[in-house]
Design an enzyme around this catalytic site. Structure first.
Site, PDB file in Angstrom:
ATOM      1  N   SER A 154       0.776  -1.239   0.008  1.00  0.00           N
ATOM      2  CA  SER A 154       0.014  -0.106   0.039  1.00  0.00           C
ATOM      3  C   SER A 154       0.943   1.105   0.002  1.00  0.00           C
ATOM      4  O   SER A 154       1.746   1.337  -0.747  1.00  0.00           O
ATOM      5  CB  SER A 154      -1.138  -0.098   1.126  1.00  0.00           C
ATOM      6  OG  SER A 154      -1.963   0.880   0.988  1.00  0.00           O
ATOM      7  N   HIS A 155       0.640   2.209   1.056  1.00  0.00           N
ATOM      8  CA  HIS A 155       1.402   3.380   0.959  1.00  0.00           C
ATOM      9  C   HIS A 155       2.532   3.582   2.050  1.00  0.00           C
ATOM     10  O   HIS A 155       3.109   4.377   2.046  1.00  0.00           O
ATOM     11  CB  HIS A 155       0.471   4.604   1.305  1.00  0.00           C
ATOM     12  CG  HIS A 155      -0.006   4.416   2.801  1.00  0.00           C
ATOM     13  ND1 HIS A 155      -1.037   3.575   3.078  1.00  0.00           N
ATOM     14  CD2 HIS A 155       0.275   4.894   4.119  1.00  0.00           C
ATOM     15  CE1 HIS A 155      -1.421   3.508   4.333  1.00  0.00           C
ATOM     16  NE2 HIS A 155      -0.819   4.294   4.998  1.00  0.00           N
ATOM     17  N   ASP A 312      -2.597   6.438  -3.879  1.00  0.00           N
ATOM     18  CA  ASP A 312      -1.262   5.846  -3.209  1.00  0.00           C
ATOM     19  C   ASP A 312      -0.767   4.813  -3.959  1.00  0.00           C
ATOM     20  O   ASP A 312      -1.089   4.687  -5.349  1.00  0.00           O
ATOM     21  CB  ASP A 312      -1.797   5.155  -1.731  1.00  0.00           C
ATOM     22  CG  ASP A 312      -2.718   3.969  -1.911  1.00  0.00           C
ATOM     23  OD1 ASP A 312      -3.329   3.843  -3.045  1.00  0.00           O
ATOM     24  OD2 ASP A 312      -2.624   3.196  -1.036  1.00  0.00           O
ATOM     25  N   ASP A 316      -5.446   2.023  -4.411  1.00  0.00           N
ATOM     26  CA  ASP A 316      -6.802   1.654  -3.816  1.00  0.00           C
ATOM     27  C   ASP A 316      -7.295   2.843  -2.752  1.00  0.00           C
ATOM     28  O   ASP A 316      -8.155   2.934  -2.347  1.00  0.00           O
ATOM     29  CB  ASP A 316      -6.759   0.402  -3.054  1.00  0.00           C
ATOM     30  CG  ASP A 316      -5.697   0.447  -1.695  1.00  0.00           C
ATOM     31  OD1 ASP A 316      -4.903   1.364  -1.652  1.00  0.00           O
ATOM     32  OD2 ASP A 316      -5.844  -0.446  -1.008  1.00  0.00           O
ATOM     33  N   ARG A 317      -6.456   3.927  -2.608  1.00  0.00           N
ATOM     34  CA  ARG A 317      -6.692   5.193  -1.856  1.00  0.00           C
ATOM     35  C   ARG A 317      -6.816   6.243  -2.712  1.00  0.00           C
ATOM     36  O   ARG A 317      -5.992   6.613  -3.795  1.00  0.00           O
ATOM     37  CB  ARG A 317      -5.883   5.230  -0.511  1.00  0.00           C
ATOM     38  CG  ARG A 317      -5.768   3.957   0.419  1.00  0.00           C
ATOM     39  CD  ARG A 317      -5.124   4.324   1.557  1.00  0.00           C
ATOM     40  NE  ARG A 317      -5.200   2.950   2.337  1.00  0.00           N
ATOM     41  CZ  ARG A 317      -4.682   3.302   3.700  1.00  0.00           C
ATOM     42  NH1 ARG A 317      -4.850   4.212   4.260  1.00  0.00           N
ATOM     43  NH2 ARG A 317      -4.494   2.030   4.406  1.00  0.00           N
TER      44      ARG A 317
END
Length: 554
Positions: A154-155, A312, A316-317
Site C-alpha cells: 500500500s502506501h 497511493d 486503492d486510496r
C-alpha cells in the site's frame, strides 16, 4: 503526535533507501520461523514487512504462494489467478518468486501484458484493476472461478513489501482464509520450504499456464460504466492527477486520451526510492495521499486546477485537492461522495444502502438519514463491504482512511476492493455536474447537518492490555455521560452486521469515541468526533482515555 521539522519537504538524497542492498537482502536472508517478527503474518491486508527487518524475503513469498496454491486446491478454486504488482522495489522480486511457484503448481496465472513504457515487460497493476478483472471473469459463472494476488504494501515506505490474496469475490480475503494461509505458510517455513514447488523464472514465463492479460485496457475500457465521463469531457474545467509514482502511472494517460478528458497527468515517473515524494508527518517517505505533508506538492499547485487528485502506490486510496479548500479530509469527501452518488445514480436500487466503518464520521449517518438511505455500520476493514457490493445491497462502501468503492451506474459490482481511480474521477464528475467542487459541497452539508471535528490519537498499551481491550463488553462501562452529554449507545459489536469490533465505541447525540488496539504497535487508537467544536472534542478524548485506562487497569 509531534510533527517532524522536515515534514512536507523533499527528502535528503543521502537518506533514500539503498535499493541494491534491499533487494540483495530479499534473496540472501532466511527467516527464523521461531521469531514471531519473522513469521508470515497474513492479516486482512496481506503479509507486510521489509527485507531489512527479516520480515519480507524470498522464503516468505515462496511459502505464502505455495500456501495459496494449497488453499485453492482444498477449496476447489480452479479458474485463473490474476496477479499484479505495484512500484515498490520489493514488489518485482516478490512477483518473480510467486510466478515460479504458481507455474510449478500448474496454476493458470494471468499477468500484465506489458506496454511501451515497460518495454513489453510485465508492468504495474492497481489493486482495483485486479478486483475488477476477477469480477469480470467470474460474472455469470458458478464454477472455474478466478481469484488473485496483489503484490503491494500500500502506501508504506519504499523499503517495505506486501503480498495480498483476493479470493473469488474480488475483495480482501476474510480472516478465516488469511488464517489458513498464514498457518500453512509458517508450517512451510518450519519445514525449510519442503513442500514448495518451484521452477526457474524464465521457464515460468514461458509456461503454458502463464498468460499475458491487458489489465489497462480491461479496466480503462469499462470506466464509462461507472463514471459520467461525458460530463467531465464537456465541463470546460481543468483537472489534474498525480499517480505518486504508483501502479496507475500508465493508466491515467490512457484514461485522459481515450475519453478526451481535460485531465493533466502531472508525472509518470517511476522511481522506487520515491525521492519525489514530500516527507510525511514523521519525516518518512510514505505515499499517503490523505496526508497534508505527503501531499504538500499537489496542495501548493491547487490554484492551477479546479480539482486535482492523487492515489497511493497501489491506487486503492484517494486524495482530493480542490481550488476552494485544498486537501480534503477523507471523512469529508466520503460524505460528499455518498450524498452525490445516491442522488445522481437513478440506475441504483432504492434499497441499496450505505456502508461505513464505525470509526468513520457521523456526518455520514446524518447524510444517510437526510437522503433516506439505510446505513450499514461495520468494523474496521474493507472486507466487510465485499458481499454488499457484490449483490448490490450496498451502493457504496467507505473507510475513514480514504478507501472506498461504489457500484457502476446500473447498480452492478465494479470493484469489491478499494478503488482510488474512480474516487478521483468522481470528484471531477461532481464538479462538472453540479458546478461546485467537493469542498464547496461539503460546506453545504455542514450548513445543513452541522460541522464536526474529528481526530485520531494513540495511547500506550502493552500486549495484555490490548488483548483486554479487544474483548471488552458493554457491561464493563459504567459511565452514563460523555463530555457532559448522556451516553446513547455503547458498542462492542458493529450494528450493521453484529461482528465484534475488537474494541469499544461510545456515542452521544453530538459526539462519540471508539478505542481499538493497534495490531502492530504497543498502543491503542482513540478515534473521536464532536459536532460542538474543538473544546468538546478535547473533552471527549480526555474522558475516553480515562475511561479506557480504568477498564484496562482492571
Amino acid at each position: 503526535m509531534s510533527i517532524a521539522p522536515n515534514a512536507g519537504r523533499l527528502p535528503d538524497p543521502h537518506t533514500l533507501t539503498h535499493l541494491p542492498r534491499l533487494v540483495a537482502r530479499y534473496y540472501s536472508d532466511r527467516p527464523d520461523p521461531s521469531d514471531p517478527a519473522q513469521q508470515v503474518a497474513f492479516g486482512t491486508s496481506g503479509h507486510r514487512g521489509s527485507s531489512f527487518k527479516g520480515s519480507f524475503n524470498e522464503w516468505h513469498i515462496l511459502a505464502t504462494t505455495q500456501a495459496i496454491c494449497d488453499y485453492r486446491r482444498q477449496e476447489g478454486i480452479d479458474g485463473p489467478l490474476f496477479m499484479g504488482m505495484d512500484t515498490h522495489a520489493l514488489s518485482e522480486p516478490a512477483f518473480v518468486s510467486a510466478l515460479e511457484v504458481l507455474a510449478a503448481n500448474g496454476i493458470e496465472t494471468r499477468i500484465d501484458a506489458g506496454c511501451p513504457e515497460t518495454g513489453g515487460e510485465p508492468g504495474y497493476t492497481p489493486t482495483p484493476a485486479i478486483s475488477n478483472a476477477i469480477l469480470s471473469y467470474n460474472r455469470g459463472r458458478t464454477s472455474g472461478l478466478a481469484d488473485g494476488i496483489v503484490i503491494t504494501p500500500s502506501h508504506n515506505p519504499p523499503g517495505d513489501g506486501g503480498f495480498k490474496y483476493n479470493p473469488s469475490n474480488g475483495g480482501p480475503a476474510d480472516t478465516g482464509v488469511t488464517k489458513w494461509i498464514q498457518e500453512r505458510a509458517n508450517a512451510l517455513l518450519v519445514a525449510g520450504l519442503d513442500g514448495v514447488k518451484r521452477m526457474d523464472y524464465r521457464q515460468a514465463l514461458k509456461a503454458a499456464t502463464t498468460q499475458r492479460f491487458d489489465f489497462i485496457d480491461a479496466y480503462v475500457g469499462g470506466l464509462e460504466r461507472v463514471i459520467d465521463l461525458d460530463a467531465i469531457r464537456g465541463s470546460g474545467l481543468k483537472f489534474a492527477v498525480d499517480p505518486l509514482g504508483g501502479a496507475g502511472v500508465h493508466y491515467w494517460p490512457r484514461i485522459a486520451e481515450r475519453f478526451g478528458l481535460p485531465l493533466e497527468v502531472l508525472s509518470t515517473v517511476v522511481d522506487p526510492t520515491f525521492r519525489f515524494m514530500r516527507l510525511d508527518w514523521d519525516g518518512k517517505i510514505r505515499m499517503d495521499c490523505s496526508s497534508p505533508h505527503a501531499m504538500a506538492g499537489l496542495i501548493e499547485n491547487k490554484d492551477r486546477f479546479d480539482v486535482a487528485f492523487a492515489c497511493d502506490t497501489d491506487h486503492d486510496r484517494h486524495g482530493i485537492v480542490t481550488r476552494s479548500g485544498g486537501l480534503m479530509n477523507p471523512n469529508h469527501y466520503l460524505a460528499v461522495a455518498i450524498e452525490y452518488l445516491f442522488t445522481h445514480r437513478p440506475g441504483w436500487s432504492a434499497e441499496a444502502g450505505i456502508g461505513k466503518t464505525l470509526v468513520s464520521s457521523s456526518m455520514i449517518d446524518r447524510v444517510a438519514a437526510g437522503i433516506d438511505r439505510r446505513l450499514v455500520e461495520v468494523p474496521v476493514g474493507f472486507k466487510w463491504f465485499v458481499d454488499g457490493l457484490m449483490d448490490g445491497s450496498l451502493g457504496f462502501g467507505g473507510e475513514e482512511s480514504a478507501g472506498a468503492s461504489f457500484l457502476d451506474k446500473q447498480g452492478g459490482a465494479w470493484s469489491t476492493d478499494k478503488d482510488g481511480l474512480i474516487l478521483g474521477l468522481l470528484a471531477a464528475e461532481i464538479t462538472a455536474v453540479t458546478g461546485k467542487d467537493p469542498s464547496e459541497r461539503y460546506q453545504a452539508l455542514t450548513d445543513r447537518f452541522g460541522a464536526p471535528v474529528y481526530q485520531r490519537i494513540d495511547a500506550a498499551a502493552n500486549r495484555e492490555q490490548k488483548a483486554r481491550l479487544g474483548k471488552l463488553s458493554a457491561s464493563q462501562v459504567s459511565a452514563k455521560e460523555l463530555a457532559g452529554q448522556p451516553i446513547t449507545r455503547i458498542l462492542t459489536e458493529a450494528p450493521g452486521n453484529g461482528a465484534a469490533i475488537g474494541g469499544l465505541k461510545v456515542e452521544t447525540a453530538n459526539g462519540w469515541f471508539a478505542a481499538r488496539p493497534s495490531g502492530t504497535e504497543d498502543v491503542y487508537k482513540i478515534y473521536a468526533e464532536s459536532f460542538e467544536g474543538e473544546a468538546h472534542l478535547a473533552r471527549i478524548q480526555a474522558e475516553a482515555k480515562a475511561l479506557v485506562d480504568s477498564v484496562l487497569a482492571g
